[in-house]
Design a protein around this motif. Structure first.
Motif, PDB file in Angstrom:
ATOM      1  N   ALA A   1       9.028   6.689 -15.102  1.00 34.57           N
ATOM      2  CA  ALA A   1       8.524   6.672 -14.173  1.00 34.57           C
ATOM      3  C   ALA A   1       7.310   7.864 -13.256  1.00 34.57           C
ATOM      4  CB  ALA A   1       8.830   5.623 -12.817  1.00 34.57           C
ATOM      5  N   ILE A   2       8.392   8.454 -13.439  1.00 38.89           N
ATOM      6  CA  ILE A   2       8.355  10.193 -12.480  1.00 38.89           C
ATOM      7  C   ILE A   2       7.428  10.692 -13.195  1.00 38.89           C
ATOM      8  CG2 ILE A   2      10.125  12.230 -12.351  1.00 38.89           C
ATOM      9  CD1 ILE A   2      12.022  10.903 -11.065  1.00 38.89           C
ATOM     10  N   ASP A   3       7.182  10.620 -15.364  1.00 40.18           N
ATOM     11  CA  ASP A   3       6.745  11.476 -15.954  1.00 40.18           C
ATOM     12  C   ASP A   3       4.884  10.667 -15.556  1.00 40.18           C
ATOM     13  OD1 ASP A   3       9.177  13.143 -16.162  1.00 40.18           O
ATOM     14  OD2 ASP A   3       9.474  11.798 -18.811  1.00 40.18           O
ATOM     15  N   LEU A   4       5.233   9.905 -15.799  1.00 39.41           N
ATOM     16  CA  LEU A   4       3.720   9.248 -15.821  1.00 39.41           C
ATOM     17  C   LEU A   4       3.328   9.578 -14.003  1.00 39.41           C
ATOM     18  CD1 LEU A   4       4.840   5.320 -16.876  1.00 39.41           C
ATOM     19  CD2 LEU A   4       3.593   7.360 -17.922  1.00 39.41           C
ATOM     20  N   ILE A   5       3.853   9.242 -13.304  1.00 36.87           N
ATOM     21  CA  ILE A   5       3.126   9.340 -11.305  1.00 36.87           C
ATOM     22  C   ILE A   5       3.231  11.415 -11.807  1.00 36.87           C
ATOM     23  CG2 ILE A   5       3.547   9.889  -9.437  1.00 36.87           C
ATOM     24  CD1 ILE A   5       5.937   7.248  -9.599  1.00 36.87           C
ATOM     25  N   ASP A   6       4.127  11.891 -12.349  1.00 38.52           N
ATOM     26  CA  ASP A   6       3.992  13.455 -11.844  1.00 38.52           C
ATOM     27  C   ASP A   6       2.590  14.020 -13.053  1.00 38.52           C
ATOM     28  OD1 ASP A   6       5.013  16.136 -10.557  1.00 38.52           O
ATOM     29  OD2 ASP A   6       5.661  16.496 -12.804  1.00 38.52           O
ATOM     30  N   ASP A   7       2.587  13.219 -14.188  1.00 35.08           N
ATOM     31  CA  ASP A   7       1.030  13.882 -14.544  1.00 35.08           C
ATOM     32  C   ASP A   7       0.174  12.575 -14.735  1.00 35.08           C
ATOM     33  OD1 ASP A   7       2.793  15.126 -16.497  1.00 35.08           O
ATOM     34  OD2 ASP A   7       3.226  13.757 -17.708  1.00 35.08           O
ATOM     35  N   ALA A   8       0.065  11.874 -14.154  1.00 31.19           N
ATOM     36  CA  ALA A   8      -1.078  10.575 -13.123  1.00 31.19           C
ATOM     37  C   ALA A   8      -2.334  11.969 -13.027  1.00 31.19           C
ATOM     38  CB  ALA A   8      -0.684   9.874 -12.814  1.00 31.19           C
ATOM     39  N   ASP A   9      -3.620  11.809 -13.016  1.00 32.96           N
ATOM     40  CA  ASP A   9      -4.553  12.503 -11.647  1.00 32.96           C
ATOM     41  C   ASP A   9      -5.798  11.787 -12.458  1.00 32.96           C
ATOM     42  OD1 ASP A   9      -6.133  13.293 -10.302  1.00 32.96           O
ATOM     43  OD2 ASP A   9      -6.436  16.039 -12.186  1.00 32.96           O
ATOM     44  N   PRO A  10      -6.649  10.861 -11.884  1.00 29.41           N
ATOM     45  CA  PRO A  10      -5.893  10.241 -10.155  1.00 29.41           C
ATOM     46  C   PRO A  10      -4.508   9.678 -10.248  1.00 29.41           C
ATOM     47  CG  PRO A  10      -7.192   9.135 -10.714  1.00 29.41           C
ATOM     48  CD  PRO A  10      -7.453  10.097 -11.431  1.00 29.41           C
TER      49      PRO A  10
ATOM     50  N   GLU B   1       1.906  -1.337 -15.604  1.00 32.14           N
ATOM     51  CA  GLU B   1       1.469  -2.145 -17.512  1.00 32.14           C
ATOM     52  C   GLU B   1       2.010  -1.440 -17.859  1.00 32.14           C
ATOM     53  OE1 GLU B   1      -3.011  -2.489 -19.862  1.00 32.14           O
ATOM     54  OE2 GLU B   1      -2.729  -1.707 -17.438  1.00 32.14           O
ATOM     55  N   LYS B   2       2.101   0.573 -17.678  1.00 33.11           N
ATOM     56  CA  LYS B   2       2.455   1.490 -18.391  1.00 33.11           C
ATOM     57  C   LYS B   2       4.028   1.088 -18.665  1.00 33.11           C
ATOM     58  CE  LYS B   2      -1.103   4.335 -17.136  1.00 33.11           C
ATOM     59  NZ  LYS B   2      -1.586   4.973 -19.288  1.00 33.11           N
ATOM     60  N   MET B   3       4.566   0.559 -17.462  1.00 35.98           N
ATOM     61  CA  MET B   3       6.357   0.710 -17.700  1.00 35.98           C
ATOM     62  C   MET B   3       6.862  -0.663 -18.965  1.00 35.98           C
ATOM     63  SD  MET B   3       7.275   3.367 -16.950  1.00 35.98           S
ATOM     64  CE  MET B   3       9.404   2.846 -16.582  1.00 35.98           C
ATOM     65  N   ASN B   4       5.225  -1.353 -19.805  1.00 37.70           N
ATOM     66  CA  ASN B   4       5.765  -2.485 -19.837  1.00 37.70           C
ATOM     67  C   ASN B   4       6.325  -4.078 -18.727  1.00 37.70           C
ATOM     68  OD1 ASN B   4       4.108  -2.258 -22.333  1.00 37.70           O
ATOM     69  ND2 ASN B   4       6.321  -0.921 -23.124  1.00 37.70           N
ATOM     70  N   MET B   5       6.978  -4.184 -17.609  1.00 35.44           N
ATOM     71  CA  MET B   5       6.900  -4.504 -16.436  1.00 35.44           C
ATOM     72  C   MET B   5       6.049  -4.807 -16.104  1.00 35.44           C
ATOM     73  SD  MET B   5       9.958  -1.800 -15.719  1.00 35.44           S
ATOM     74  CE  MET B   5      10.365  -2.770 -14.487  1.00 35.44           C
ATOM     75  N   SER B   6       6.003  -6.365 -15.421  1.00 41.13           N
ATOM     76  CA  SER B   6       5.670  -6.959 -13.986  1.00 41.13           C
ATOM     77  C   SER B   6       5.303  -6.458 -12.900  1.00 41.13           C
ATOM     78  CB  SER B   6       5.982  -8.964 -13.781  1.00 41.13           C
ATOM     79  OG  SER B   6       6.760  -8.294 -12.900  1.00 41.13           O
ATOM     80  N   PRO B   7       4.212  -5.672 -12.148  1.00 44.29           N
ATOM     81  CA  PRO B   7       4.554  -5.063 -10.987  1.00 44.29           C
ATOM     82  C   PRO B   7       5.392  -5.413  -9.887  1.00 44.29           C
ATOM     83  CG  PRO B   7       1.941  -6.589 -11.924  1.00 44.29           C
ATOM     84  CD  PRO B   7       2.950  -6.801 -12.400  1.00 44.29           C
TER      85      PRO B   7
ATOM     86  N   TYR C   1       6.058   7.091  -3.044  1.00 49.93           N
ATOM     87  CA  TYR C   1       6.854   8.485  -4.083  1.00 49.93           C
ATOM     88  C   TYR C   1       5.305   9.245  -4.504  1.00 49.93           C
ATOM     89  CZ  TYR C   1      10.104  10.914  -7.024  1.00 49.93           C
ATOM     90  OH  TYR C   1      10.756  11.878  -7.538  1.00 49.93           O
ATOM     91  N   GLN C   2       4.476   8.993  -4.963  1.00 43.85           N
ATOM     92  CA  GLN C   2       3.204   9.077  -5.368  1.00 43.85           C
ATOM     93  C   GLN C   2       2.703  10.600  -4.411  1.00 43.85           C
ATOM     94  OE1 GLN C   2       0.061   7.673  -7.953  1.00 43.85           O
ATOM     95  NE2 GLN C   2       0.891   5.623  -7.468  1.00 43.85           N
ATOM     96  N   GLN C   3       2.591  10.186  -3.226  1.00 42.99           N
ATOM     97  CA  GLN C   3       2.539  10.543  -1.329  1.00 42.99           C
ATOM     98  C   GLN C   3       2.929  11.622  -1.560  1.00 42.99           C
ATOM     99  OE1 GLN C   3       2.075   8.002   1.592  1.00 42.99           O
ATOM    100  NE2 GLN C   3       0.423   7.270   0.835  1.00 42.99           N
ATOM    101  N   TYR C   4       4.619  11.567  -1.949  1.00 42.54           N
ATOM    102  CA  TYR C   4       5.821  12.611  -1.562  1.00 42.54           C
ATOM    103  C   TYR C   4       5.898  14.029  -2.859  1.00 42.54           C
ATOM    104  CZ  TYR C   4       8.791  10.630   1.935  1.00 42.54           C
ATOM    105  OH  TYR C   4       8.666   9.969   2.792  1.00 42.54           O
ATOM    106  N   LEU C   5       5.034  13.130  -4.143  1.00 34.94           N
ATOM    107  CA  LEU C   5       4.841  14.090  -5.383  1.00 34.94           C
ATOM    108  C   LEU C   5       3.298  15.358  -5.299  1.00 34.94           C
ATOM    109  CD1 LEU C   5       6.021  12.297  -8.322  1.00 34.94           C
ATOM    110  CD2 LEU C   5       6.425  14.342  -7.616  1.00 34.94           C
ATOM    111  N   ALA C   6       2.836  14.777  -4.228  1.00 36.31           N
ATOM    112  CA  ALA C   6       1.581  15.207  -3.345  1.00 36.31           C
ATOM    113  C   ALA C   6       2.027  16.969  -4.201  1.00 36.31           C
ATOM    114  CB  ALA C   6       0.545  15.172  -2.296  1.00 36.31           C
ATOM    115  N   LEU C   7       0.570  17.727  -4.381  1.00 34.22           N
ATOM    116  CA  LEU C   7       0.883  19.261  -4.332  1.00 34.22           C
ATOM    117  C   LEU C   7       1.440  19.508  -2.749  1.00 34.22           C
ATOM    118  CD1 LEU C   7      -1.978  20.099  -7.148  1.00 34.22           C
ATOM    119  CD2 LEU C   7       0.614  20.030  -7.533  1.00 34.22           C
ATOM    120  N   GLY C   8       0.416  19.144  -1.747  1.00 38.23           N
ATOM    121  CA  GLY C   8       0.246  19.711  -0.775  1.00 38.23           C
ATOM    122  C   GLY C   8       1.938  19.766   0.269  1.00 38.23           C
ATOM    123  N   GLN C   9       3.241  18.918  -0.845  1.00 32.44           N
ATOM    124  CA  GLN C   9       3.782  18.137   0.153  1.00 32.44           C
ATOM    125  C   GLN C   9       4.745  19.394   0.681  1.00 32.44           C
ATOM    126  OE1 GLN C   9       4.754  15.340   0.469  1.00 32.44           O
ATOM    127  NE2 GLN C   9       7.450  16.064   1.506  1.00 32.44           N
TER     128      GLN C   9
END
Length: 282
Positions: free
Chosen positions: A17-26, A35-41, A59-67
């Motif tokens: 999940a961390i890898d997916l979130i970190d690489d995602a844009d947007p 869905e990418k984790m093959n799990m229900s929401p 968590y995605q907000q914490y990973l923002a570049l401005g954090q």
């Protein structure tokens, strides 16, 4: 040999999940992540929140570049008061569950000669990690996600070229469990054995005074150890810290709010800072 330091299922979910979130844009929506984790929401949100302490969206907000800039503005720690901060509330997290001692300068000069270093691969919240330790405690932690297993192994082994290296993950497993899994609930402190030059040891001891969820600057560390003009040397010592995460070199930032460097890759540094901030706020 990989020996999970905690529930392997949660670690694997978190790492992916961390890898997916970190690489995602947007940013990815909850449904897209699940869905990418093959799990229900619902199941993904429950597992993620159980481990991180906040929702995937937060968590995605914490990973923002401005954090990093936000942390420097809101959670800057002067090392004169860091110890007091570390003893208050949830800011302590893992920090109070460490004890450390340092190798003598003479022992360090022998480059590990006569020293047995045990090693093993472990899952961690930040990807595959290589952990090394002596009979006295953990002396090395490296992360392989942004490099390779071979490069990570070669890097840590090169720190003490004359030591004898023995694969023994079970010997290290209780310490790793405390470090990555149950540090804030551990009955005994995780021991660290700091192997470095005297100047490096001073820098690493200063890093240990920065509470989880807080940051400081390289220049502040230089002031704290009595060498205010040695900012560049401090930065080098921070980068050579062999015990990543537990000796929190990731909490050192540039004055500008830039992340600075990170030996195991900036995505790992961002993930650790976000993970700690999220757990403190939660």
């Amino acid at each position: 040999m990989n020996v999970p330091a905690h529930d392997g299922y949660h670690f694997n979910v978190m790492r992916r999940a961390i890898d997916l979130i970190d690489d995602a844009d947007p940013k990815l929506s909850l449904n897209e992540l699940a869905e990418k984790m093959n799990m229900s929401p619902a199941h993904f949100q429950r597992v993620f929140t159980q481990w991180v302490g906040v929702s995937p969206k937060r968590y995605q907000q914490y990973l923002a570049l401005g954090q990093a800039k936000d942390m420097l503005a809101e959670r800057f720690t002067t090392l004169d008061t860091a110890h007091e901060l570390g003893l208050s509330g949830t800011g302590r997290l893992y920090d109070l569950f460490l004890r450390w001692e340092a190798m003598s300068p003479g022992e360090f000069a022998r480059k590990g000669e006569g020293l047995t270093v045990y090693w093993g691969w472990f899952d961690s919240p930040f990807g595959l990690s290589l952990v090394m330790g002596t009979q006295k405690g953990i002396c090395g932690i490296g992360f392989a996600n942004e490099t390779t297993e071979e490069a990570t192994m070669g890097d840590l082994m090169s720190r003490w070229p004359k030591a004898a290296f023995v694969e023994d993950p079970m010997m290290l497993r209780p310490w790793v469990l405390n470090a990555f899994g149950a540090g804030d609930q551990a009955e005994e402190k995780t021991p660290l054995y700091m192997i470095g030059a005297p100047f490096q040891i001073k820098v690493w001891e200063a890093l240990l005074q920065i509470p989880s969820g807080h940051v400081t600057t390289y220049s502040e560390i230089a002031e704290a150890i009595g060498h205010p003009k040695a900012v560049r040397a401090v930065g080098t010592a921070v980068g050579r810290n062999p015990v990543s995460f537990l000796i929190p070199c990731h909490r050192a930032l540039r004055k500008s709010g830039g992340l600075g460097g990170y030996h195991w890759g900036l995505p790992v540094k961002r993930a650790i800072l976000a993970w700690e901030s999220a757990r403190v706020d939660a």
